[in-house]
Write an enzyme that holds these catalytic residues in place. Sequence first.
Site, PDB file in Angstrom:
ATOM      1  N   ARG A   1       0.809  -1.238   0.000  1.00 11.40           N
ATOM      2  CA  ARG A   1       0.000   0.000   0.000  1.00 11.40           C
ATOM      3  C   ARG A   1       0.829   1.269   0.000  1.00 11.40           C
ATOM      4  NH1 ARG A   1      -2.626  -3.366   3.298  1.00 11.40           N
ATOM      5  NH2 ARG A   1      -4.412  -4.346   2.299  1.00 11.40           N
TER       6      ARG A   1
ATOM      7  N   LYS B   1       3.700  11.571 -11.260  1.00  5.04           N
ATOM      8  CA  LYS B   1       2.845  10.714 -12.094  1.00  5.04           C
ATOM      9  C   LYS B   1       3.563   9.402 -12.331  1.00  5.04           C
ATOM     10  CE  LYS B   1       0.788  13.875 -15.336  1.00  5.04           C
ATOM     11  NZ  LYS B   1       0.494  13.929 -16.773  1.00  5.04           N
TER      12      LYS B   1
ATOM     13  N   GLU C   1      11.773  18.425 -25.337  1.00  3.87           N
ATOM     14  CA  GLU C   1      10.939  18.773 -24.166  1.00  3.87           C
ATOM     15  C   GLU C   1      11.500  20.036 -23.492  1.00  3.87           C
ATOM     16  OE1 GLU C   1       8.075  17.516 -22.991  1.00  3.87           O
ATOM     17  OE2 GLU C   1       7.945  15.455 -23.696  1.00  3.87           O
TER      18      GLU C   1
ATOM     19  N   LYS D   1       9.366  22.934 -14.284  1.00  2.00           N
ATOM     20  CA  LYS D   1       8.421  21.849 -13.984  1.00  2.00           C
ATOM     21  C   LYS D   1       8.070  21.844 -12.498  1.00  2.00           C
ATOM     22  CE  LYS D   1       6.440  17.557 -14.820  1.00  2.00           C
ATOM     23  NZ  LYS D   1       6.358  16.281 -15.481  1.00  2.00           N
TER      24      LYS D   1
ATOM     25  N   GLU E   1      -4.137  17.503 -13.015  1.00  2.00           N
ATOM     26  CA  GLU E   1      -4.228  18.131 -14.340  1.00  2.00           C
ATOM     27  C   GLU E   1      -5.145  19.348 -14.378  1.00  2.00           C
ATOM     28  OE1 GLU E   1      -3.135  16.300 -17.670  1.00  2.00           O
ATOM     29  OE2 GLU E   1      -1.698  15.661 -16.183  1.00  2.00           O
TER      30      GLU E   1
ATOM     31  N   ARG F   1      -1.064  22.954 -15.090  1.00  2.00           N
ATOM     32  CA  ARG F   1      -0.293  21.777 -15.476  1.00  2.00           C
ATOM     33  C   ARG F   1      -0.531  21.414 -16.942  1.00  2.00           C
ATOM     34  NH1 ARG F   1       1.707  16.749 -11.722  1.00  2.00           N
ATOM     35  NH2 ARG F   1       2.877  15.764 -13.359  1.00  2.00           N
TER      36      ARG F   1
ATOM     37  N   ASN G   1       1.452  20.199 -21.710  1.00  2.00           N
ATOM     38  CA  ASN G   1       1.063  19.374 -22.850  1.00  2.00           C
ATOM     39  C   ASN G   1       1.192  20.080 -24.191  1.00  2.00           C
ATOM     40  OD1 ASN G   1       0.443  16.914 -21.665  1.00  2.00           O
ATOM     41  ND2 ASN G   1      -1.511  17.709 -20.925  1.00  2.00           N
TER      42      ASN G   1
ATOM     43  N   HIS H   1       1.693  18.131 -27.329  1.00  2.00           N
ATOM     44  CA  HIS H   1       1.425  16.733 -26.996  1.00  2.00           C
ATOM     45  C   HIS H   1       0.123  16.207 -27.582  1.00  2.00           C
ATOM     46  CE1 HIS H   1       4.872  17.167 -24.437  1.00  2.00           C
ATOM     47  NE2 HIS H   1       4.764  15.933 -23.967  1.00  2.00           N
TER      48      HIS H   1
ATOM     49  N   HIS I   1       0.855  12.967 -29.429  1.00  2.00           N
ATOM     50  CA  HIS I   1       0.280  11.665 -29.034  1.00  2.00           C
ATOM     51  C   HIS I   1      -0.404  10.999 -30.217  1.00  2.00           C
ATOM     52  CE1 HIS I   1       0.113  13.008 -24.547  1.00  2.00           C
ATOM     53  NE2 HIS I   1       1.221  12.354 -24.810  1.00  2.00           N
TER      54      HIS I   1
ATOM     55  N   HIS J   1       9.328   9.645 -27.989  1.00  2.00           N
ATOM     56  CA  HIS J   1       8.331  10.586 -27.467  1.00  2.00           C
ATOM     57  C   HIS J   1       8.678  12.047 -27.809  1.00  2.00           C
ATOM     58  CE1 HIS J   1       5.370  12.429 -24.935  1.00  2.00           C
ATOM     59  NE2 HIS J   1       6.326  13.077 -24.286  1.00  2.00           N
TER      60      HIS J   1
HETATM   61  N1  LIG Z   1       5.426  10.499 -15.524  1.00  2.00           N
HETATM   62  C1  LIG Z   1       5.537  11.517 -16.341  1.00  2.00           C
HETATM   63  O1  LIG Z   1       5.205  12.655 -15.993  1.00  2.00           O
HETATM   64  C2  LIG Z   1       6.127  11.274 -17.697  1.00  2.00           C
HETATM   65  C3  LIG Z   1       6.484  12.367 -18.493  1.00  2.00           C
HETATM   66  C4  LIG Z   1       7.081  12.113 -19.739  1.00  2.00           C
HETATM   67  C5  LIG Z   1       7.295  10.814 -20.164  1.00  2.00           C
HETATM   68  N2  LIG Z   1       6.934   9.773 -19.365  1.00  2.00           N
HETATM   69  C6  LIG Z   1       7.154   8.385 -19.786  1.00  2.00           C
HETATM   70  O2  LIG Z   1       8.555   8.183 -20.010  1.00  2.00           O
HETATM   71  C7  LIG Z   1       8.735   7.115 -20.928  1.00  2.00           C
HETATM   72  C8  LIG Z   1       9.843   7.468 -21.884  1.00  2.00           C
HETATM   73  O3  LIG Z   1      11.018   7.720 -21.156  1.00  2.00           O
HETATM   74  P1  LIG Z   1      12.462   7.773 -21.856  1.00  2.00           P
HETATM   75  O4  LIG Z   1      12.380   8.597 -23.077  1.00  2.00           O
HETATM   76  O5  LIG Z   1      13.410   8.134 -20.804  1.00  2.00           O
HETATM   77  O6  LIG Z   1      12.656   6.278 -22.400  1.00  2.00           O
HETATM   78  P2  LIG Z   1      13.323   4.963 -21.767  1.00  2.00           P
HETATM   79  O7  LIG Z   1      13.071   4.875 -20.335  1.00  2.00           O
HETATM   80  O8  LIG Z   1      12.875   3.841 -22.614  1.00  2.00           O
HETATM   81  O9  LIG Z   1      14.883   5.174 -22.043  1.00  2.00           O
HETATM   82  C9  LIG Z   1      15.337   5.302 -23.359  1.00  2.00           C
HETATM   83  C10 LIG Z   1      16.532   4.402 -23.667  1.00  2.00           C
HETATM   84  O10 LIG Z   1      17.698   4.947 -23.076  1.00  2.00           O
HETATM   85  C11 LIG Z   1      18.435   3.944 -22.375  1.00  2.00           C
HETATM   86  N3  LIG Z   1      19.159   4.656 -21.298  1.00  2.00           N
HETATM   87  C12 LIG Z   1      18.628   5.227 -20.198  1.00  2.00           C
HETATM   88  N4  LIG Z   1      19.570   5.895 -19.530  1.00  2.00           N
HETATM   89  C13 LIG Z   1      20.734   5.730 -20.195  1.00  2.00           C
HETATM   90  C14 LIG Z   1      22.055   6.204 -19.994  1.00  2.00           C
HETATM   91  N5  LIG Z   1      22.355   7.032 -18.997  1.00  2.00           N
HETATM   92  N6  LIG Z   1      23.008   5.825 -20.884  1.00  2.00           N
HETATM   93  C15 LIG Z   1      22.692   5.038 -21.942  1.00  2.00           C
HETATM   94  N7  LIG Z   1      21.460   4.578 -22.188  1.00  2.00           N
HETATM   95  C16 LIG Z   1      20.484   4.928 -21.322  1.00  2.00           C
HETATM   96  C17 LIG Z   1      17.375   2.989 -21.929  1.00  2.00           C
HETATM   97  O11 LIG Z   1      17.937   1.716 -21.706  1.00  2.00           O
HETATM   98  C18 LIG Z   1      16.431   2.994 -23.132  1.00  2.00           C
HETATM   99  O12 LIG Z   1      16.889   2.112 -24.134  1.00  2.00           O
HETATM  100  C19 LIG Z   1       7.406   6.878 -21.590  1.00  2.00           C
HETATM  101  O13 LIG Z   1       6.880   5.659 -21.157  1.00  2.00           O
HETATM  102  C20 LIG Z   1       6.527   8.034 -21.111  1.00  2.00           C
HETATM  103  O14 LIG Z   1       5.180   7.665 -20.963  1.00  2.00           O
HETATM  104  C21 LIG Z   1       6.361   9.985 -18.156  1.00  2.00           C
HETATM  105 ZN   LIG Z   2       6.274  14.796 -23.047  1.00  2.00          ZN
END
Ligand SMILES: NC(=O)c1ccc[n+]([C@@H]2O[C@H](COP(=O)([O-])OP(=O)(O)OC[C@H]3O[C@@H](n4cnc5c(N)ncnc54)[C@H](O)[C@@H]3O)[C@@H](O)[C@H]2O)c1
Ligand SMILES: [Zn+2]
Length: 357
Positions: free
Chosen positions: A117, A139, A181, A223, A233, A237, A241, A244, A248, A261
């Site tokens: 929990r 999030k 971003e 942020k 949201e 906030r 987007n 986005h 999306h 992304h």
């Molecule tokens: N919670 C939120 O507010 C929020 C906001 C934006 C995005 N997201 C989420 O984030 C995700 C995308 O995140 P991402 O773009 O970081 O992708 P990811 O987590 O898949 O990482 C991208 C790639 O980079 C590699 N990697 C990570 N760190 C590394 C490093 N230091 N050196 C070498 N390789 C490295 C990983 O192994 C992976 O292959 C999506 O699922 C999205 O929905 C969430």
């Molecule tokens: Zn984004």
Amino acid sequence: MPSFRVATPDHSYSAIVERDVIRHIAQHLPKQTGKVFVISTEEVWRYQGEVLARGLEGIAHEVLYLPGGEDQKRMAPLEKLADEMVQRGADRTSMVVAFGGGIVNDMAGFLAAIFMRGIPVVQVPTTLLAQVDAAIGGKTGVNLVSGKNLVGSFHQPLAVLIDPSVLETLPDREYRSGLYEIIKAGIIREPELFEYLARHSEDVLNRKPEAVDRIIAESVRMKAEVVSSDEREGDLRRILNFGHTFGHALEAETSYTRFLHGEAVEWGMRAAVYLSQLTGHLSAEDAVEILETLQLYGPIPPLDGLSAANLFARLVHDKKTVRGKVHFILAVKIGEVTVVSGIDDRLVREAIDSALV
Ligand SMILES: NC(=O)c1ccc[n+]([C@@H]2O[C@H](COP(=O)([O-])OP(=O)(O)OC[C@H]3O[C@@H](n4cnc5c(N)ncnc54)[C@H](O)[C@@H]3O)[C@@H](O)[C@H]2O)c1
Ligand SMILES: [Zn+2]
């Protein structure tokens, strides 16, 4: 050491931007804590694990791996991992350190939210995108077959530790995906950050440490401010987007495989800029400035074969649609956006067409 306060109704915490902070992670963990469970992926651990492991010397901890990849961002791996945690002695006093990109931050954060929990999580993002976005704001969640991030929870971390030096091993495409971003942060609220990105693209693209540290800190501050005044949201906030709604649609239309992304957001920002201009919100001069700056950090993969009609249909079904109306974040000038609904479909189609060229 830039440290930014994120204040939410649940609790307040710091997002610290500091080179080598992961070497000193012990200083940032609570003294009275049970076992620490580092959740990462094998890939991230291979690149950056050694430094973190050294930082955790003398602290009882285990390292567990998630599979990684958007198609694995699901409930099933979390259930497996939760069982593994129990077998390795996790209890209510345990703590999670989420060490990886946005996928790990979202998944490990969600696991911490529901394990017994709820146990605390410290976010240690390792991609640029996660450092300026995913790891801050609480999030967390996973995907369903029906769509992205449809199951999740708000679970604010104890702290977010952002170490720009881990980006040295990040592939170029991932790095640029995060930069989009940061450009977004400039457009929506930080005109000086935007100016800097427009003028210093070489330093930024060459990952000059001063440049990298500066743009990360500014984005994190932005942020943190937005999330602090508006945890869920609400209207404020929502400005995050920008680009986005269109982005999306592009991601969904290409089954999340063709564009990262940030790349989809780059395209989405271009469409949003055209729409801002078509609706009379943005001057031609500012529009050109934004489009040219985005180009400095491009290109994104080719847009060949994409149908404007399909993208439009996707967009109308976006989950951020509120009571049947699509809300668009439009630029008013560099550094300011506004939320607008009820825009004529014809103009939206025109903006998509222009961005596909
Ligand atoms: N919670 C939120 O507010 C929020 C906001 C934006 C995005 N997201 C989420 O984030 C995700 C995308 O995140 P991402 O773009 O970081 O992708 P990811 O987590 O898949 O990482 C991208 C790639 O980079 C590699 N990697 C990570 N760190 C590394 C490093 N230091 N050196 C070498 N390789 C490295 C990983 O192994 C992976 O292959 C999506 O699922 C999205 O929905 C969430
Ligand atoms: Zn984004």
